[in-house]
Structures are given as C-alpha cells and as structure tokens.
Design an enzyme around this catalytic site. Structure first.
Site, PDB file in Angstrom:
ATOM      1  N   CYS A 273       0.815  -1.228   0.000  1.00 56.55           N
ATOM      2  CA  CYS A 273       0.000   0.000   0.000  1.00 56.55           C
ATOM      3  C   CYS A 273       0.844   1.271   0.000  1.00 56.55           C
ATOM      4  O   CYS A 273       0.330   2.353  -0.247  1.00 56.55           O
ATOM      5  CB  CYS A 273      -0.937   0.007   1.196  1.00 56.55           C
ATOM      6  SG  CYS A 273      -1.947  -1.465   1.271  1.00 56.55           S
TER       7      CYS A 273
ATOM      8  N   HIS B 228      -3.554   6.816   2.883  1.00 54.09           N
ATOM      9  CA  HIS B 228      -3.936   5.527   2.305  1.00 54.09           C
ATOM     10  C   HIS B 228      -5.307   5.156   2.851  1.00 54.09           C
ATOM     11  O   HIS B 228      -5.589   5.333   4.036  1.00 54.09           O
ATOM     12  CB  HIS B 228      -2.894   4.464   2.663  1.00 54.09           C
ATOM     13  CG  HIS B 228      -3.369   3.078   2.333  1.00 54.09           C
ATOM     14  ND1 HIS B 228      -3.855   2.758   1.089  1.00 54.09           N
ATOM     15  CD2 HIS B 228      -3.464   1.950   3.086  1.00 54.09           C
ATOM     16  CE1 HIS B 228      -4.222   1.487   1.086  1.00 54.09           C
ATOM     17  NE2 HIS B 228      -4.004   0.979   2.280  1.00 54.09           N
TER      18      HIS B 228
ATOM     19  N   ASN C 207     -10.285  -0.258  -0.373  1.00 52.03           N
ATOM     20  CA  ASN C 207      -8.823  -0.221  -0.235  1.00 52.03           C
ATOM     21  C   ASN C 207      -8.196  -0.731  -1.538  1.00 52.03           C
ATOM     22  O   ASN C 207      -8.301  -1.915  -1.856  1.00 52.03           O
ATOM     23  CB  ASN C 207      -8.424  -1.114   0.951  1.00 52.03           C
ATOM     24  CG  ASN C 207      -6.914  -1.133   1.192  1.00 52.03           C
ATOM     25  OD1 ASN C 207      -6.131  -0.677   0.366  1.00 52.03           O
ATOM     26  ND2 ASN C 207      -6.515  -1.687   2.313  1.00 52.03           N
TER      27      ASN C 207
HETATM   28  O1  UT7 Z   1      -4.046  -1.565   3.416  1.00 52.39           O
HETATM   29  C1  UT7 Z   1      -3.058  -2.250   4.107  1.00 52.39           C
HETATM   30  C2  UT7 Z   1      -3.153  -2.081   5.542  1.00 52.39           C
HETATM   31  N1  UT7 Z   1      -4.392  -2.639   6.019  1.00 52.39           N
HETATM   32  C3  UT7 Z   1      -4.832  -2.234   7.164  1.00 52.39           C
HETATM   33  O2  UT7 Z   1      -4.252  -1.371   7.769  1.00 52.39           O
HETATM   34  C4  UT7 Z   1      -6.077  -2.895   7.717  1.00 52.39           C
HETATM   35  C5  UT7 Z   1      -6.157  -2.622   9.173  1.00 52.39           C
HETATM   36  N2  UT7 Z   1      -7.221  -3.363   9.845  1.00 52.39           N
HETATM   37  C6  UT7 Z   1      -8.536  -3.084   9.694  1.00 52.39           C
HETATM   38  O3  UT7 Z   1      -8.916  -2.217   8.932  1.00 52.39           O
HETATM   39  C7  UT7 Z   1      -9.505  -3.816  10.587  1.00 52.39           C
HETATM   40  O4  UT7 Z   1      -8.790  -4.623  11.477  1.00 52.39           O
HETATM   41  C8  UT7 Z   1     -10.545  -4.683   9.821  1.00 52.39           C
HETATM   42  C9  UT7 Z   1     -11.551  -3.792   9.100  1.00 52.39           C
HETATM   43  C10 UT7 Z   1      -9.828  -5.580   8.838  1.00 52.39           C
HETATM   44  C11 UT7 Z   1     -11.328  -5.559  10.796  1.00 52.39           C
HETATM   45  O5  UT7 Z   1     -11.902  -4.788  11.815  1.00 52.39           O
HETATM   46  P1  UT7 Z   1     -11.743  -5.218  13.340  1.00 52.39           P
HETATM   47  O6  UT7 Z   1     -12.554  -4.275  14.140  1.00 52.39           O
HETATM   48  O7  UT7 Z   1     -10.274  -5.276  13.634  1.00 52.39           O
HETATM   49  O8  UT7 Z   1     -12.421  -6.638  13.367  1.00 52.39           O
HETATM   50  P2  UT7 Z   1     -11.752  -8.031  13.750  1.00 52.39           P
HETATM   51  O9  UT7 Z   1     -10.817  -8.502  12.699  1.00 52.39           O
HETATM   52  O10 UT7 Z   1     -11.254  -7.937  15.158  1.00 52.39           O
HETATM   53  O11 UT7 Z   1     -13.018  -8.986  13.727  1.00 52.39           O
HETATM   54  C12 UT7 Z   1     -14.063  -8.845  14.638  1.00 52.39           C
HETATM   55  C13 UT7 Z   1     -15.094  -9.920  14.373  1.00 52.39           C
HETATM   56  C14 UT7 Z   1     -14.507 -11.311  14.256  1.00 52.39           C
HETATM   57  O12 UT7 Z   1     -15.401 -12.204  14.875  1.00 52.39           O
HETATM   58  P3  UT7 Z   1     -15.021 -12.881  16.290  1.00 52.39           P
HETATM   59  O13 UT7 Z   1     -13.766 -13.637  16.026  1.00 52.39           O
HETATM   60  O14 UT7 Z   1     -14.841 -11.712  17.220  1.00 52.39           O
HETATM   61  O15 UT7 Z   1     -16.219 -13.711  16.571  1.00 52.39           O
HETATM   62  C15 UT7 Z   1     -14.513 -11.588  12.782  1.00 52.39           C
HETATM   63  O16 UT7 Z   1     -14.646 -12.956  12.461  1.00 52.39           O
HETATM   64  O17 UT7 Z   1     -15.747  -9.672  13.127  1.00 52.39           O
HETATM   65  C16 UT7 Z   1     -15.723 -10.839  12.325  1.00 52.39           C
HETATM   66  N3  UT7 Z   1     -15.633 -10.452  10.921  1.00 52.39           N
HETATM   67  C17 UT7 Z   1     -16.714 -10.170  10.168  1.00 52.39           C
HETATM   68  N4  UT7 Z   1     -18.026 -10.164  10.442  1.00 52.39           N
HETATM   69  C18 UT7 Z   1     -18.853  -9.815   9.447  1.00 52.39           C
HETATM   70  C19 UT7 Z   1     -14.531 -10.288  10.181  1.00 52.39           C
HETATM   71  N5  UT7 Z   1     -14.855  -9.912   8.938  1.00 52.39           N
HETATM   72  C20 UT7 Z   1     -16.206  -9.820   8.907  1.00 52.39           C
HETATM   73  C21 UT7 Z   1     -17.125  -9.475   7.914  1.00 52.39           C
HETATM   74  N6  UT7 Z   1     -18.434  -9.484   8.228  1.00 52.39           N
HETATM   75  N7  UT7 Z   1     -16.744  -9.117   6.676  1.00 52.39           N
END
Ligand code: UT7
Length: 332
Positions: free
Chosen positions: A119, A259, A289
């Site tokens: 990125c 970004h 993204n």
């Molecule tokens: O571009 C390169 C750099 N990229 C980044 O910097 C990305 C940085 N990270 C993020 O933007 C965020 O971490 C995400 C948007 C990817 C995820 O958000 P989060 O608040 O960190 O969620 P999480 O990964 O902690 O997931 C929370 C829950 C999980 O369920 P459990 O394990 O708590 O039961 C996931 O399985 O949300 C679940 N989950 C979803 N639920 C519905 C993950 N993806 C989805 C989804 N729909 N698409």
C-alpha cells in the site's frame, strides 16, 4: 529513510486516475459471504468498491491513468525518461508492468520498472522519482500506483474480500527549481511484521502447484487487528517526518491524503494531527482499499473536482504490508 533533497527540485505536473466500471456493493457481498452492510460500514467505512472485467489487468488501468496524467502535464509519452509502477498485482511476473506500460504508451526513451511496497507503493515510487530527479539522472518521470486486488482475493474469505478494490492513479513528476514542488519524502519498513499481510504462494518459495491452490496460497492473508495497532502511529510519524524535512508544520497543510485502508485509521490520524475533517481527502466509502492506487486515485479525484489549487500544500501518507510506511509532502 529521509529523502534528502538533491540539487534540483521536482514537481508534480500532471495527475490522472482510473477506476473500472463494475461496482460491487456491500449488499452484493451479503449474498456472497456471511457479512452485512452494517458490519462493513461500521468497521471499515466502505460501502462499495470497483473491480475489473475479465479482460482488464493492471497495465490497462495504468495506461488510462497515465494518459490522463501526461495530458495534464502537456507531455508526450516519448518525453518520459523513467516509468515507476508501484504494484503488488503486476500483469505477470515477467516482464514488469512498467515495461508493459512503456510499450502501450510508446514511451520509447524511458527506463521502466516495478516497485513492490504494497500500500506504500505509490508514495515510495514518488520518493524514488524525486531522488532520481534531484540527483540529475532524469528530468521527467511517470509514477503509477495500480492494483488488481480482485484477482488475489479469496472471495469466500469475509475478513478480506469486503475490504479491497481495483484501480490506478498516475502522476508526471518533472524537474523544477529547488525548494518548489516536492518538499519532503520519508520511507520506512519493518520486515519482522511481514506475516500481518502477505500472499504465501506464487513466488520462488512456494510456486503454485495443485496442493498450494487447494490450500488457497494464491490469496491475500491478513491479520487486520495486528495491522491496525501499528497503522495510526506509523502514519502520524511519517507525516511529521516529511514536514520536519521541509521545515513546515502541520498547520501549514491544506490537504492530507491518507492511504484508504479503514475510516477508523484515517480518523485516528486526523485527530492525532489535529486536522479538520475538510482537510482529509477520503473516498474509501466508494473505492475501498486499492493498496498502492488509493492515494493517487484520491489525489486524482481532488484535482478533478477543482479543489486542488496552485500553492496548496498536500501531504500524502501511506501504510501497508511489509510492513511499509511513508509520506510525500508537496506544494501544488
Ligand atoms: O491496506 C493495508 C493495511 N491494512 C490495514 O491497515 C487494515 C487494518 N485493519 C482493519 O482495517 C480492521 O482490522 C478490519 C476492518 C480488517 C477488521 O476490523 P476489526 O474491528 O479489527 O475486526 P476483527 O478482525 O477484530 O473482527 C471482529 C469480528 C470477528 O469475529 P469474532 O472472532 O470476534 O467472533 C470476525 O470474524 O468480526 C468478524 N468479521 C466479520 N463479520 C462480518 C470479520 N470480517 C467480517 C465481515 N463481516 N466481513
């Protein structure tokens, strides 16, 4: 790595971007994986993203964006000395997408190369272009950020498929009087954290065989929460580094183009730098993204909307896989 300014300066003289026509909304994704519009919007800020058609590849989008940037700069492809394409989704491993683009454009006298910094690919490429001009090696550089992430995403993995999109942005960078144009650049990496965002297969470590394909090694693997922890701090540090190099303060900045990985990361950066909402250039809701393409697409839209005025001070700040992060500060 601070990009010490060389003897001559470098300015951005042309800006272009391209996004494919096909839109995939969160509601479309609800039908493909176990997700919801509410989850995607609240966790990431994304409502829809663009994806390529079956015939399109990175060089096609790069070609559109580059032609627009060249037109704005008033240059012909044969005027270009160097083409740098920031991408992790090249058309193919060999030749580089830079060389494919050179051929498409007819940029006969240029050297062409790809730069892999996820990125941060566009910001790194811009910093390299500025250094090459500063050293007097070249005078006119075409810098592109382009990604076809839809081809390396597992459309069954809800943790990644809801986040990414395709697109391209390009700028022409030209020799300019010292102290004008690009005023500061900064690049930094931390390879110890590479496994937070990676594609395990398809390279020399794990060439893709049937077993690898079955295991999904061709797809992006991401530990989103791990990345999140580093993103805001790294981006704020990168922003400050370019400002320090230029002897300017955050109060001098007209626009910050971050970004577009997550609206919560963007908002964290905005708050830490004490910028106003209207100073942030944000299109993550419509574009998602697009990795190295996200900053030049946002820059292209800002320019197209007539909001980018001569004399504006613009700060580009990237963060991504590698890990890599960096910034470029320029005066329009
Ligand atoms: O571009 C390169 C750099 N990229 C980044 O910097 C990305 C940085 N990270 C993020 O933007 C965020 O971490 C995400 C948007 C990817 C995820 O958000 P989060 O608040 O960190 O969620 P999480 O990964 O902690 O997931 C929370 C829950 C999980 O369920 P459990 O394990 O708590 O039961 C996931 O399985 O949300 C679940 N989950 C979803 N639920 C519905 C993950 N993806 C989805 C989804 N729909 N698409």
């Amino acid at each position: 790595m601070k990009g010490k300014n060389g003897t001559s300066g470098a300015k951005i003289s042309g800006i272009g971007y391209y996004v494919p026509e096909k839109v995939i909304t969160n509601f479309d994704l609800e039908k493909m994986v176990d997700t919801s519009d509410e989850w995607i919007v609240s966790r990431s800020g994304i409502r829809e993203r663009r994806v390529v058609s079956a015939e399109e590849a990175s060089s096609d989008m790069a070609h559109h964006a580059s032609r627009e940037a060249l037109r704005e700069a008033g240059l012909k492809p044969r005027d270009i000395d160097l083409i740098i394409v920031g991408t992790v989704t090249p058309d193919m491993p060999l030749p580089s997408t830079g060389c494919i683009l050179q051929d498409r454009l007819g940029a006969k006298k240029a050297a062409a190369l790809d730069l892999s910094a996820a990125c941060s690919g566009f910001v790194y490429s811009l910093a390299v272009a500025q250094s090459m001009i500063g050293m007097g090696k070249v005078e006119k550089v075409l810098v592109v950020g382009v990604e076809t992430l839809s081809r390396i995403i597992d459309w069954k993995d809800r943790k990644t498929c809801v986040l990414f999109g395709d697109g391209a942005g390009a700028v022409v960078v030209e020799k300019a009087p010292a102290g004008s144009g690009i005023l500061g650049t900064f690049m930094q990496s931390d390879g110890t954290l590479g496994e937070l965002l990676y594609v395990p297969g398809g390279g020399s470590r794990r060439p893709l065989d049937e077993k690898g394909l079955r295991e999904g090694l061709q797809y992006v693997k991401m530990k989103g929460d791990g990345l999140f922890k580093y993103a805001v701090r790294a981006m704020v540090g990168a922003a400050q580094a370019s400002l320090d190099q230029a002897g300017l303060a955050v109060e001098d900045v007209d626009y910050l183009i971050p970004h577009q990985a997550n609206i919560r990361i963007i908002e964290g950066v905005r708050r830490r730098l004490k910028l106003k909402h209207e100073q942030m250039v944000i299109n993550i809701d419509r574009i998602g993204n697009t990795s190295s393409a996200s900053i030049p697409i946002a820059l292209g839209e800002l320019n197209e909307q007539g909001r980018l005025k001569d004399g504006d001070l613009v700060l580009l700040v990237a963060f991504g896989g590698g890990l890599t992060w960096g910034s470029v500060l320029f005066r329009r």
